[in-house]
Design an enzyme around this catalytic site. Structure first.
Site, PDB file in Angstrom:
ATOM      1  CE  LYS A 160      32.991 101.627  90.346  1.00  0.00           C
ATOM      2  NZ  LYS A 160      33.438 100.803  91.567  1.00  0.00           N
ATOM      3  CB  SER A 200      35.489 103.343  93.942  1.00  0.00           C
ATOM      4  OG  SER A 200      35.042 101.668  93.475  1.00  0.00           O
ATOM      5  CB  SER A 217      33.388 100.115  95.604  1.00  0.00           C
ATOM      6  OG  SER A 217      34.774 100.577  95.980  1.00  0.00           O
TER       7      SER A 217
HETATM    8  N1  GLN Z   1      37.799 101.680  99.304  1.00  0.00           N
HETATM    9  C1  GLN Z   1      38.368 100.460  99.127  1.00  0.00           C
HETATM   10  C2  GLN Z   1      39.718 100.830  98.276  1.00  0.00           C
HETATM   11  O1  GLN Z   1      39.912 101.849  97.798  1.00  0.00           O
HETATM   12  C3  GLN Z   1      37.422  99.397  98.139  1.00  0.00           C
HETATM   13  C4  GLN Z   1      37.516 100.112  96.917  1.00  0.00           C
HETATM   14  C5  GLN Z   1      36.636  99.016  95.883  1.00  0.00           C
HETATM   15  O2  GLN Z   1      35.775  98.239  96.532  1.00  0.00           O
HETATM   16  N2  GLN Z   1      36.709  99.010  94.745  1.00  0.00           N
HETATM   17  O3  GLN Z   1      40.344  99.839  97.674  1.00  0.00           O
END
Ligand code: GLN
Length: 490
Positions: A84, A159, A183
């Site tokens: 990532k 994400s 994410s």
């Molecule tokens: N969807 C969640 C957010 O927008 C989780 C993001 C993440 O785990 N990086 O914060």
């Protein structure tokens, strides 16, 4: 065996490792096969921000030399991986899919990457994500939309959308993602993969670009549970460069790969399941519960009375911490700098206005609001208190059960552009954020396909540092189903 005719990129890590050990294939062939696959499908998927083809081939050749010299091979040697783009890689761009860092090349590897390299895994490239990991669909990337390999009109989740899409499309054998509120697990579930969020502190955060430091964790996205255990073995463990990393002993997670859930007590948080949940996802969860019961597990209803506040608490805490993490991007030390300014104040303002996308700005504003002197007690302090209550609910529940089961996400993958309202997007984190607020480990595994042929995911939550137990339950599920074997047609 006519290995040549097998499409090597389709293999799992453990299958490829076996062929390497038997010298039926070379590390170079593995990397070449994945690079060819990327050539074939990347136009449709858009998973990669950077592809490190040349370096990857050099690394693979070095491993072939090791093999020729009879050196002992690790289980990840020669295995191509995608990382990532918020996890630092030495001399390879780490952009966080943001214009702020689009030309940033770190002078060091994150600890998790370093450990994978120590095991001779091969870096194939850096993958797309929501900008600074803020989002659930990878649509917040400043660069491009990654597509779901199961249906390229749908999002891959987020994400870590590039991480999941690249593995589902067989462009990498495995990937590392980061999980602040879901994410790793949510994109794994949208793409029909296994995604593990380790216990907070189990894997070093050194070199992970911070979103919300009290929640962030690095973890694997893989094609099956065995691969997940192998990657976790490599990355878990204490690191003096991360003060929040735990020095509790690390298990050999492959010991958990046993087809056995007899007498395992599985808690079902009923209250949570009554919330807005897609019918087909609900049905897949009911089938999973039945399957576990049939295999001898004991199903126990549990209550998590404060979990209903988790989403609100999460977005207050995550934004508060994010606003502080984002403060370092000031145009002075590294990253983007506006070209047009007269005063220092203007330099800050223009740099940040020009280089951050709308979601990042929204969270900086929200975060500053909830920690500002006027509202600190009403929002941030209160959220911290409720976070403790949410954590205590889990402590109570784990007195009665060994693990817990829920959907990973209330729906399967949604269409690109479908959720324009940020609140609608935030709701997709209902099942994952309570776990981050409590620091617990959780895994998402494939548990079926909906009527549109899109994968659905099942979440298993373990007690602190008990990754082994969720891995064993996940492995057992996998041994008794075939969802993980199906591949998208590309
Ligand atoms: N969807 C969640 C957010 O927008 C989780 C993001 C993440 O785990 N990086 O914060």
């Amino acid at each position: 065996m006519e290995v040549k005719s097998v499409e090597l990129y389709k293999l799992t890590i453990h299958e490829a490792n076996e062929l390497l050990r038997k010298k039926e294939i070379s590390a170079r062939q593995l990397t070449e096969s994945v690079l060819e696959r990327i050539d074939q499908v990347e136009d449709k998927i858009d998973a990669f921000n950077t592809i490190t083809a040349e370096k990857a081939l050099e690394e693979a050749e070095a491993i072939d030399k090791m093999i020729a010299q009879g050196e002992e091979l690790s289980s990840l040697a020669g295995i191509p991986m995608a990382i990532k783009d918020n996890i630092c890689t030495l001399d390879v761009k780490t952009t966080c899919s943001s214009n702020m860092l689009k030309d940033f090349t770190p002078p060091y590897n994150a600890t998790a990457v370093e450990r994978l390299k120590d095991k001779n895994a091969v870096l194939i490239g850096k993958v797309n994500m929501d900008e600074f990991a803020m989002g659930s669909s990878t649509e917040n990337s400043a660069f491009k939309h990654t597509k779901n390999p199961w249906n390229t009109e749908s999002v891959p989740g987020g994400s870590s959308g590039g991480s999941a899409a690249s593995v589902a499309a067989d462009q990498a054998f495995f990937s590392l993602g980061s999980d602040t509120g879901g994410s790793i697990r949510q994109p794994a579930s949208f793409c029909g993969l296994v995604g593990l969020k380790p216990t907070y502190g189990r894997v070093s955060r050194y070199g992970l670009v911070a979103l919300a430091s009290s929640l962030d964790v690095v973890g694997p996205i893989t094609k099956d549970v065995t691969d997940c255990a192998l990657v976790l073995n490599a990355i878990a463990g204490h690191d003096i460069r991360d003060v929040t990393s735990s020095d509790s002993p690390v298990d050999d997670y492959t010991i958990a790969l046993k087809d056995d859930v007899k007498d395992l007590k599985i808690g079902i948080p009923k209250g949570l399941l009554d919330r807005e949940l897609d019918n087909e996802v609900k049905a897949s969860i009911d089938r999973a519960i039945e399957l576990y019961e049939g295999l001898g597990a004991k199903i126990v209803d549990i209550e998590l009375p404060h979990a209903q506040y988790a989403l609100a608490v999460y977005y207050i805490i995550a934004c508060a911490e994010a606003s502080s993490s984002m403060a370092r991007y000031d145009g002075i030390r590294y990253g983007y700098r506006s070209e047009d300014y007269e005063t220092l104040e203007e330099l800050y303002k223009k740099t940040r206005s020009e280089a951050f996308g709308p979601e990042v700005k929204r969270r900086i504003m929200l975060g500053n609001f909830v920690i500002g002197a006027d509202y600190y007690e009403d929002y941030y302090l209160k959220a911290l208190k409720v976070r403790t209550l949410i954590r205590e609910d889990f402590v109570e529940a784990f007195k009665k059960v060994d693990i817990m089961l829920s959907p990973t996400s209330p729906t399967s993958a949604f269409k690109i552009g479908e959720k324009c309202d940020p609140m609608a997007m935030y709701l997709s984190d209902t099942y994952t954020v309570p776990v981050n607020l409590s620091g617990l480990p959780a895994i998402s595994i494939p548990c079926g396909f909906d009527s549109n042929g899109l994968p659905m995911g099942l979440q298993l939550i373990g007690d602190l540092f008990n990754e082994k137990q969720i891995l064993q339950a996940a492995y057992t599920f996998e041994q008794n189903t075939d969802y993980h074997i199906k591949k998208p047609i590309l």
